[in-house]
Write a protein that holds these residues in place. Structure first.
Motif, mmCIF file in Angstrom:
data_model
loop_
_atom_site.group_PDB
_atom_site.id
_atom_site.type_symbol
_atom_site.label_atom_id
_atom_site.label_comp_id
_atom_site.label_asym_id
_atom_site.label_seq_id
_atom_site.Cartn_x
_atom_site.Cartn_y
_atom_site.Cartn_z
ATOM 1 N N ARG A 63 0.752 -1.202 0.036
ATOM 2 C CA ARG A 63 -0.552 -0.281 0.294
ATOM 3 C C ARG A 63 0.438 1.107 -0.027
ATOM 4 O O ARG A 63 0.828 1.960 -0.805
ATOM 5 C CB ARG A 63 -1.288 -0.129 0.778
ATOM 6 N N ARG A 69 0.985 4.096 -2.914
ATOM 7 C CA ARG A 69 0.794 5.887 -2.835
ATOM 8 C C ARG A 69 1.776 6.752 -3.645
ATOM 9 O O ARG A 69 1.418 7.711 -4.396
ATOM 10 C CB ARG A 69 0.909 6.164 -1.214
ATOM 11 N N GLU A 111 -11.719 3.187 -5.149
ATOM 12 C CA GLU A 111 -11.169 2.845 -4.854
ATOM 13 C C GLU A 111 -9.625 2.651 -5.132
ATOM 14 O O GLU A 111 -8.045 2.867 -4.654
ATOM 15 C CB GLU A 111 -10.971 1.010 -4.830
ATOM 16 N N SER A 148 -8.631 5.160 -6.459
ATOM 17 C CA SER A 148 -8.134 6.854 -6.477
ATOM 18 C C SER A 148 -7.923 7.156 -5.315
ATOM 19 O O SER A 148 -6.809 7.374 -4.728
ATOM 20 C CB SER A 148 -9.334 7.341 -6.173
ATOM 21 N N THR A 149 -8.260 6.184 -4.167
ATOM 22 C CA THR A 149 -7.683 6.201 -2.486
ATOM 23 C C THR A 149 -6.759 5.046 -2.624
ATOM 24 O O THR A 149 -5.117 5.537 -1.866
ATOM 25 C CB THR A 149 -8.907 5.411 -2.161
ATOM 26 N N ARG A 194 -2.731 7.270 -6.678
ATOM 27 C CA ARG A 194 -2.435 8.922 -7.446
ATOM 28 C C ARG A 194 -3.307 9.429 -8.507
ATOM 29 O O ARG A 194 -2.532 9.274 -9.335
ATOM 30 C CB ARG A 194 -1.675 9.886 -7.072
#
Length: 233
Positions: A114, A118, A156, A158-159, A162
C-alpha cells in the motif's frame, strides 16, 4: 590520481541518481469480447532503454483431472512458443479452507504494498463496456450494476494511488443482443527508487512470514501446472 578517482566517484553517483530518479511506466490493457479474453502488460524504464512486455493471448475454462479449471495462454521469453498455466478448483478450495492463515499473510504484506501504491501516479484510467442480455429491463439492471461496480473500483483506485487525470468511463447498453465486451486501459508512473524501496520492504515482510506458510499442508498435483501448446483442452 586523486582527480581521476574523484571524477570516477562523481560519475558513479550521477549514474546512480539517474537510475533512482528515472521513471517507470506501467501500461496495462485488458479486453474481453464474447468468450475471448486478451491483455498485455508493458513496463518501460530508464527513459525507454528497458522495456518488458508480457501478453495474455487466451483465457478460458477447461476440465482437468482436479475438476474445473481456468486456463491462461501467455507468451514466453521467445517469440515461437506459448505457455499455458492452469488454476484448478482444488487450488481455489485450498485457499478458501485456509483463509484465516492467508488473510494474516495478506494483511502483513499489504502494508508495504500500500505504501508503494501511494507513489504511483495514474495518468490514464479508461474503461469501456458494452453490455446486453437481449431484453430491455434486465439490460438496464445490468448496466446500472456495472456503473456501480466501476464507480466503486475507480474510487478504490483513487484511494490507493494518485489519479492525476479524469477517468474515462463508458458503459453502453445493447438492448437487442446478448453481449459482453469490456476494455480496460490503465497507465501508471512512479520512480525506480520508489520501486526498489517498495520491493525491499515487501521482501523483508515476506521473509518474516514464510514460517507461517510452511505450516500449511501441501499435496502433489495430478494436473500439470504448465505445458506447451498445442492446447490440451
Amino acid at each position: 590520481m586523486f582527480m581521476a578517482w574523484f571524477i570516477s566517484v562523481v560519475v558513479v553517483l550521477l549514474l546512480i541518481a539517474v537510475v533512482i530518479f528515472s521513471p517507470i511506466t506501467l501500461d496495462v490493457k485488458v479486453e474481453h469480447h464474447g468468450s475471448k479474453s486478451a491483455g498485455n502488460i508493458t513496463i518501460r524504464t530508464l527513459y525507454g532503454l528497458v522495456r518488458i512486455k508480457r501478453e495474455l493471448a487466451e483465457l478460458h475454462p477447461k476440465l482437468s483431472k482436479e475438476g474445473p479449471a481456468l486456463k491462461a495462454v501467455h507468451d514466453t521469453n521467445t517469440n515461437t512458443h506459448k505457455e499455458e498455466s492452469t488454476l484448478t478448483a482444488k487450488e481455489v478450495w485450498k485457499f478458501i479452507s485456509h483463509w484465516h492463515t492467508y488473510s494474516q499473510v495478506a494483511g502483513r504484506l499489504w502494508k508495504p504494498v500500500r505504501r508503494f501504491l501511494r507513489t504511483i501516479r495514474m495518468t490514464r484510467v479508461q474503461i469501456e463496456a458494452v453490455l446486453g442480455t437481449g431484453e430491455v429491463v434486465s439490460t438496464g439492471c445490468l448496466v446500472g450494476a456495472a456503473w456501480s461496480g466501476i464507480g466503486m473500483a475507480v474510487g478504490e483506485l483513487s484511494t490507493l494511488t494518485r489519479v492525476t487525470e479524469r477517468p474515462l468511463l463508458t458503459v453502453t447498453p445493447d438492448f437487442s443482443n446478448a453481449r459482453l465486451e469490456v476494455a480496460v486501459h490503465c497507465i501508471g508512473r512512479t520512480k525506480v527508487g520508489y520501486a526498489i524501496i517498495g520491493a525491499l520492504r515487501t521482501l523483508w515482510t515476506w521473509v518474516s512470514i514464510r514460517k507461517t506458510l510452511r505450516n500449511l499442508p501441501s499435496w502433489s498435483r495430478k494436473e500439470e501446472k504448465t505445458w506447451n501448446t498445442p492446447s490440451r483442452g
